[in-house]
Design a protein around this motif. Structure first.
Motif, short mmCIF file in Angstrom:
data_model
loop_
_atom_site.label_atom_id
_atom_site.label_comp_id
_atom_site.label_asym_id
_atom_site.label_seq_id
_atom_site.Cartn_x
_atom_site.Cartn_y
_atom_site.Cartn_z
N VAL A 21 7.26 -4.30 -2.33
CA VAL A 21 7.13 -3.41 -1.17
C VAL A 21 6.53 -2.07 -1.59
CG1 VAL A 21 8.47 -2.02 0.45
CG2 VAL A 21 8.90 -4.47 0.27
N THR A 22 7.01 -1.52 -2.70
CA THR A 22 6.50 -0.23 -3.19
C THR A 22 5.03 -0.34 -3.59
OG1 THR A 22 8.71 0.26 -4.06
CG2 THR A 22 6.90 1.64 -4.83
N ALA A 23 4.71 -1.39 -4.34
CA ALA A 23 3.33 -1.58 -4.81
C ALA A 23 2.38 -1.80 -3.64
CB ALA A 23 3.27 -2.76 -5.78
N MET A 24 2.79 -2.63 -2.66
CA MET A 24 1.92 -2.89 -1.51
C MET A 24 1.70 -1.64 -0.68
SD MET A 24 -0.01 -4.70 0.30
CE MET A 24 0.08 -6.49 0.18
N THR A 25 2.73 -0.80 -0.55
CA THR A 25 2.60 0.44 0.21
C THR A 25 1.54 1.35 -0.42
OG1 THR A 25 4.91 0.35 0.95
CG2 THR A 25 3.82 2.50 1.04
N VAL A 26 1.55 1.43 -1.74
CA VAL A 26 0.59 2.28 -2.46
C VAL A 26 -0.84 1.79 -2.25
CG1 VAL A 26 -0.18 3.04 -4.75
CG2 VAL A 26 2.27 3.00 -4.20
N PRO A 29 -4.20 0.21 1.93
CA PRO A 29 -5.55 0.34 2.50
C PRO A 29 -6.55 -0.67 1.93
CG PRO A 29 -4.65 2.50 2.08
CD PRO A 29 -3.70 1.52 1.45
N LEU A 30 -6.37 -1.04 0.66
CA LEU A 30 -7.26 -2.03 0.05
C LEU A 30 -7.10 -3.39 0.73
CD1 LEU A 30 -6.81 -1.18 -3.75
CD2 LEU A 30 -8.68 -0.49 -2.25
N ASP A 31 -5.87 -3.72 1.10
CA ASP A 31 -5.61 -4.98 1.79
C ASP A 31 -6.19 -4.96 3.20
OD1 ASP A 31 -4.30 -7.60 1.48
OD2 ASP A 31 -3.06 -6.93 3.16
N THR A 32 -6.15 -3.80 3.84
CA THR A 32 -6.74 -3.64 5.17
C THR A 32 -8.24 -3.91 5.11
OG1 THR A 32 -5.08 -2.01 5.86
CG2 THR A 32 -7.17 -2.00 7.06
N LYS A 271 -16.60 -12.90 0.82
CA LYS A 271 -16.69 -11.61 1.52
C LYS A 271 -15.33 -10.92 1.48
CE LYS A 271 -18.32 -9.71 5.91
NZ LYS A 271 -18.58 -10.03 7.32
N GLY A 272 -15.29 -9.68 0.99
CA GLY A 272 -14.04 -8.95 0.87
C GLY A 272 -13.35 -9.14 -0.48
N LEU A 273 -14.00 -9.89 -1.40
CA LEU A 273 -13.38 -10.19 -2.69
C LEU A 273 -13.14 -8.93 -3.53
CD1 LEU A 273 -12.38 -12.21 -4.83
CD2 LEU A 273 -14.75 -12.47 -5.60
N GLU A 274 -14.08 -7.98 -3.47
CA GLU A 274 -13.93 -6.75 -4.25
C GLU A 274 -12.63 -6.02 -3.88
OE1 GLU A 274 -15.68 -2.23 -4.57
OE2 GLU A 274 -16.59 -3.64 -3.18
N LEU A 277 -9.64 -8.09 -5.10
CA LEU A 277 -9.41 -7.97 -6.55
C LEU A 277 -8.77 -6.63 -6.90
CD1 LEU A 277 -12.63 -9.57 -8.12
CD2 LEU A 277 -10.29 -10.45 -8.24
N LEU A 278 -9.31 -5.57 -6.32
CA LEU A 278 -8.73 -4.24 -6.55
C LEU A 278 -7.26 -4.23 -6.15
CD1 LEU A 278 -11.36 -1.59 -5.37
CD2 LEU A 278 -10.22 -1.65 -7.59
N GLN A 279 -7.01 -4.74 -4.95
CA GLN A 279 -5.64 -4.72 -4.41
C GLN A 279 -4.69 -5.62 -5.20
OE1 GLN A 279 -4.55 -7.51 -1.83
NE2 GLN A 279 -2.49 -6.74 -2.11
N THR A 280 -5.11 -6.87 -5.47
CA THR A 280 -4.19 -7.84 -6.07
C THR A 280 -3.88 -7.53 -7.52
OG1 THR A 280 -3.69 -10.20 -6.19
CG2 THR A 280 -5.89 -9.58 -6.86
N VAL A 281 -4.89 -7.08 -8.28
CA VAL A 281 -4.65 -6.77 -9.71
C VAL A 281 -3.78 -5.53 -9.85
CG1 VAL A 281 -5.76 -6.07 -11.87
CG2 VAL A 281 -6.76 -7.92 -10.52
N LEU A 282 -4.12 -4.48 -9.10
CA LEU A 282 -3.34 -3.24 -9.20
C LEU A 282 -1.93 -3.43 -8.64
CD1 LEU A 282 -6.07 -0.66 -8.09
CD2 LEU A 282 -5.20 -1.02 -10.40
N THR A 283 -1.82 -4.13 -7.51
CA THR A 283 -0.51 -4.36 -6.89
C THR A 283 0.38 -5.21 -7.79
OG1 THR A 283 -1.47 -4.20 -4.67
CG2 THR A 283 0.69 -5.21 -4.84
N ALA A 284 -0.19 -6.27 -8.37
CA ALA A 284 0.58 -7.15 -9.25
C ALA A 284 1.08 -6.40 -10.48
CB ALA A 284 -0.27 -8.35 -9.68
N ALA A 285 0.21 -5.58 -11.07
CA ALA A 285 0.59 -4.81 -12.26
C ALA A 285 1.74 -3.85 -11.94
CB ALA A 285 -0.61 -4.03 -12.79
N LEU A 286 1.62 -3.10 -10.84
CA LEU A 286 2.66 -2.14 -10.46
C LEU A 286 3.94 -2.86 -10.05
CD1 LEU A 286 3.55 0.76 -9.96
CD2 LEU A 286 2.47 0.66 -7.71
N MET A 287 3.80 -3.98 -9.31
CA MET A 287 4.99 -4.72 -8.86
C MET A 287 5.81 -5.21 -10.04
SD MET A 287 5.74 -8.37 -7.09
CE MET A 287 5.04 -9.15 -8.46
N PHE A 288 5.15 -5.83 -11.03
CA PHE A 288 5.89 -6.37 -12.17
C PHE A 288 6.50 -5.26 -13.03
CE2 PHE A 288 3.61 -10.39 -11.40
CZ PHE A 288 4.72 -11.23 -11.40
N LEU A 289 5.81 -4.13 -13.12
CA LEU A 289 6.37 -2.99 -13.85
C LEU A 289 7.67 -2.53 -13.18
CD1 LEU A 289 6.14 -0.70 -15.99
CD2 LEU A 289 4.78 0.56 -14.32
#
Length: 312
Positions: A21-26, A29-32, A271-274, A277-289
């Motif tokens: 939840v915290t990682a996705m909130t941060v 906008p990338l997911d939007t 379409k929208g992959l960039e 990728l930005l959202q999923t890699v950063l979100t996954a890293a922060l979420m697991f931390l």
């Protein structure tokens, strides 16, 4: 039975839910930006900052956070279910023994399937709410008018039937392969870095190979994620006459993929992959931390044995 209702599983579930939840909130906008590019076919593919600037200009400053609450509710429930199922199944299977990569892989897929079947209705509703009020460049998209999560549930069931709440379930089940591919690549890169020498990888090495694995898994499964978003949005008219739900789902996925390629070429599937990728890699890293820190801290505060936690 004690493994199913254990404090350890609950700690993992709550930690995973709070971290996600915290990682996705941060990075919301990338997911939007990613979702808008997937479902609005007439919107030109641009860089993520350009898409977000366009959305803010057309719809206001808070538009990138439209639908935040339903997404966060869905994500919280989804990760709670996933982490809880994963650790319950693991505890029941291993019964105190050391885990193996193949075991983690099988349990991860099983937990993913349970998660998809339980939480898909929440994701269907949050996709609709997130896109409601958006200024689409595709005139074929019909506007919706939901006042909230419960109203969306009521309207979807009334107008489209209960089955509509599970739109996109088949691609979602196929997308359980995403963490499987990620895990396979991660373990392979880890072995390459060690080169047969049993050593502990540094935090930077783990972060980098984890990011690479997540990026590859996301890229490979991205066309299915696009189809999943379109089906959840509910704007696709399925004209299939197949009596079998499975055959109908396969035919729908095939038609959507083929139409996308015909209209926009192979790149249209990505379409929208960039933004993804930005959202999923950063979100996954922060979420697991956050997940690791919260779980570790909770175990210490509660005085629970965290041997199982360290072994996983």
């Amino acid at each position: 039975m004690s493994e199913v209702f254990s404090y350890e599983s609950l700690v993992h579930a709550v930690s995973g839910a709070v971290g996600s939840v915290t990682a996705m909130t941060v990075f919301f906008p990338l997911d939007t930006a990613r979702l808008r590019l997937q479902v609005d076919e007439n919107r030109k593919a641009k860089s993520t900052p350009a898409i977000l600037a366009e959305i803010v200009k057309e719809e206001g400053l808070l538009a990138p956070y439209r639908g935040w609450f339903p997404v966060i509710c869905s994500l919280c429930c989804s990760n709670f279910v996933y982490f809880y199922c994963f650790h319950c199944l693991k505890a029941s299977w291993l019964k105190g023994k050391q885990s193996a990569p193949s075991t983690d892989l099988i349990i991860g897929i099983a937990a993913g399937v349970v998660n998809v079947l339980v939480t898909t209705p929440l994701w269907v509703v949050n996709t609709r709410l997130k896109l409601q009020g958006s200024k689409f460049h595709n005139e074929d998209i019909r506007p919706t008018n939901y006042s909230g999560i419960l109203d969306a549930f009521v309207q979807i069931i009334r107008d489209e039937g209960v089955a509509a709440l599970w739109n996109g379930t088949f691609p979602s089940l196929l997308l359980v392969l995403n963490p499987a591919i990620q895990f396979m690549i991660y373990e392979g890169l880890k072995r390459q870095l060690r080169r047969g020498i049993p050593r502990e990888l540094s935090s930077l090495e783990v972060f980098v190979i984890g990011a690479i694995a997540k990026a590859i898994a996301t890229t490979v499964t991205y066309p299915l994620q696009t189809i999943q978003s379109i089906l959840r949005f509910g704007q696709y008219n399925n004209t299939s006459t197949e009596k079998s739900k499975l055959l109908s789902s396969l035919r729908t996925i095939k038609c959507l993929l083929v139409n996308r390629v015909r209209k926009y070429g192979m790149l249209g599937l990505f379409k929208g992959l960039e933004a993804k990728l930005l959202q999923t890699v950063l979100t996954a890293a922060l979420m697991f931390l956050l997940y690791e820190k919260i779980a570790s801290c909770t175990f210490r505060v509660m005085g629970l044995s965290n041997n199982h936690y360290k072994r996983r």
